[in-house]
Scaffold this motif. Structure first.
Motif, short mmCIF file in Angstrom:
data_model
loop_
_atom_site.label_atom_id
_atom_site.label_comp_id
_atom_site.label_asym_id
_atom_site.label_seq_id
_atom_site.Cartn_x
_atom_site.Cartn_y
_atom_site.Cartn_z
N ALA A 151 -5.04 -1.22 5.28
CA ALA A 151 -3.97 -0.22 4.91
C ALA A 151 -4.71 1.31 4.84
CB ALA A 151 -3.29 -0.66 3.69
N LYS A 152 -6.15 1.08 4.08
CA LYS A 152 -6.84 2.22 3.73
C LYS A 152 -7.35 2.84 5.27
CE LYS A 152 -9.19 2.16 -0.68
NZ LYS A 152 -9.59 0.78 -1.22
N ALA A 153 -7.51 2.07 6.15
CA ALA A 153 -7.92 2.60 7.63
C ALA A 153 -6.65 3.11 8.44
CB ALA A 153 -8.67 1.53 8.29
N PHE B 94 3.36 2.40 3.81
CA PHE B 94 3.28 1.24 3.56
C PHE B 94 2.87 1.10 1.99
CE2 PHE B 94 2.64 0.09 8.04
CZ PHE B 94 3.11 -1.23 8.12
N ALA B 95 2.68 2.27 1.47
CA ALA B 95 2.20 2.08 0.07
C ALA B 95 2.76 1.20 -0.91
CB ALA B 95 2.08 3.61 -0.33
N ASP B 96 4.22 1.57 -1.00
CA ASP B 96 5.03 0.39 -1.82
C ASP B 96 4.83 -0.80 -1.58
OD1 ASP B 96 6.13 1.94 -3.51
OD2 ASP B 96 8.17 1.71 -3.16
N GLU B 97 5.07 -1.22 -0.32
CA GLU B 97 4.87 -2.62 0.15
C GLU B 97 3.71 -3.34 -0.13
OE1 GLU B 97 5.91 -5.69 3.95
OE2 GLU B 97 6.10 -3.45 4.11
N PRO C 201 -11.75 -4.16 9.98
CA PRO C 201 -11.18 -4.69 8.85
C PRO C 201 -9.94 -5.43 9.57
CG PRO C 201 -10.87 -2.15 8.94
CD PRO C 201 -12.00 -2.63 9.95
N ARG C 202 -9.52 -5.23 11.04
CA ARG C 202 -8.36 -5.95 11.45
C ARG C 202 -8.68 -7.41 11.44
NH1 ARG C 202 -7.29 -1.48 16.02
NH2 ARG C 202 -9.36 -1.78 16.29
N HIS C 203 -10.00 -7.70 11.75
CA HIS C 203 -10.37 -9.09 12.04
C HIS C 203 -9.89 -9.86 10.62
CE1 HIS C 203 -12.11 -8.79 15.74
NE2 HIS C 203 -13.14 -8.08 15.42
N ALA C 204 -10.34 -9.36 9.50
CA ALA C 204 -9.72 -9.96 8.14
C ALA C 204 -8.47 -9.95 8.17
CB ALA C 204 -10.45 -9.26 7.17
N LEU C 205 -7.92 -9.14 8.52
CA LEU C 205 -6.50 -9.05 8.45
C LEU C 205 -5.47 -9.87 9.39
CD1 LEU C 205 -4.21 -7.40 6.89
CD2 LEU C 205 -3.96 -6.00 8.67
N ALA D 128 0.45 -1.97 12.90
CA ALA D 128 0.28 -0.75 12.47
C ALA D 128 -0.99 -0.07 12.82
CB ALA D 128 0.98 -0.30 11.13
N GLY D 129 -1.89 -1.03 12.54
CA GLY D 129 -3.19 -0.56 12.49
C GLY D 129 -3.95 -0.68 14.04
#
Length: 272
Positions: free
Chosen positions: A54-56, A65-68, A117-121, A176-177
């Motif tokens: 999300a930070k990326a 996306f902050a709330d979710e 970071p998308r791999h971990a996601l 989204a990323g």
């Protein structure tokens, strides 16, 4: 974007429970114990993966996306805490958790290699699909836990309901990323292999410790739970396979029983 309510479960897990808390059923108990043993390590990994990805994201997308993401992190953190308490009781019963430490070593190796970071996601989205389809199965067959210790029945159905609620968060952040279908599927195959072998290994170890591994009744119960009509493997195969479709989205597999359970059992938790 969805907002996920964080709920603190009002269940006291400092009081010990029966060794075969699932209505005296050795296999059912060993299987659910195995799942719980993976949660503290696994859910910390999911929290870290969703936060990092999300930070990326570009600032405007991130804000959406902050709330979710905050709700997802809050829910997973409460699951991790409750299952750590539950696992503490299993440890006091002499059970040895080998899945958690094995997963932790695997995660450490993965984080050294992964980079993007998308791999971990993608791994997280894969595991979240597993938890969502198993949660849906549990909410569709709550009678499987009818003989269980009431505190623990509540804990599992609460967990299942919240997993259903936030089942698309990791998936949506991944998309989204700019995460693509090819890597999503590639990692899901890896997740499927490890999830199935890990849960089997830990369940067998738990049964061995319980002295139930070589009893016929244990394997009759295993057949009923997994493969008979209404069984877990039999009922989740089609929703599991749906993940491979390019147009798949977790919300296509709606499970209204989750919201109903949370409404009807509001007295069992406190909203944070």
């Amino acid at each position: 974007m969805a907002h996920h309510t964080v709920r603190s479960l009002l269940v006291d897990l400092s009081i010990p429970f029966e060794r075969r808390w699932a209505g005296g059923d050795a296999f059912l108990t060993a299987f659910f114990n195995a799942l719980s043993m993976s949660f503290p390590v696994g859910e910390q990994f999911f929290i870290d993966a969703v936060r990092a990805a999300a930070k990326a994201l570009p600032a405007d997308v991130q804000a959406g996306f902050a709330d979710e993401v905050q709700g997802f992190v809050g829910q997973e953190a409460t699951h991790r805490r409750i299952h750590a308490l539950f696992n503490g009781q299993l440890e006091a019963q002499g059970h040895r958790n080998t899945w958690g430490p094995r997963a932790a070593r695997r995660i450490a190796r993965f984080q050294r290699m992964a980079g993007d970071p998308r791999h971990a996601l993608a791994v997280t989205a894969g595991y979240e699909h597993f938890t969502a389809i198993m949660a849906a199965w549990m909410l569709q067959h709550p009678q499987r836990l009818d003989g269980a210790e009431p505190r623990l029945r509540t804990m599992w159905l609460w967990h299942a309901s919240e997993e259903t609620e936030h089942r698309s968060t990791a998936f949506d952040v991944y998309r989204a990323g700019g995460g693509n279908h090819r890597w999503r599927i590639r990692w899901f195959r890896v997740v499927t292999f490890f999830f199935v072998t890990d849960v089997m290994r830990q369940t067998l170890r738990n049964l061995w410790h319980d002295g139930a591994l070589l009893q016929g009744g244990t394997w009759r119960s295993a057949w009923r739970l997994l493969f008979a009509k209404g069984g877990l493997v039999r009922d989740t195969f089609t929703p599991w396979r749906a993940y491979f479709r390019p147009d798949f989205h977790p919300l296509q597999q709606d499970e209204p029983r989750a919201a109903a359970w949370l409404r009807e059992n509001a007295g069992q938790f406190r909203e944070v």
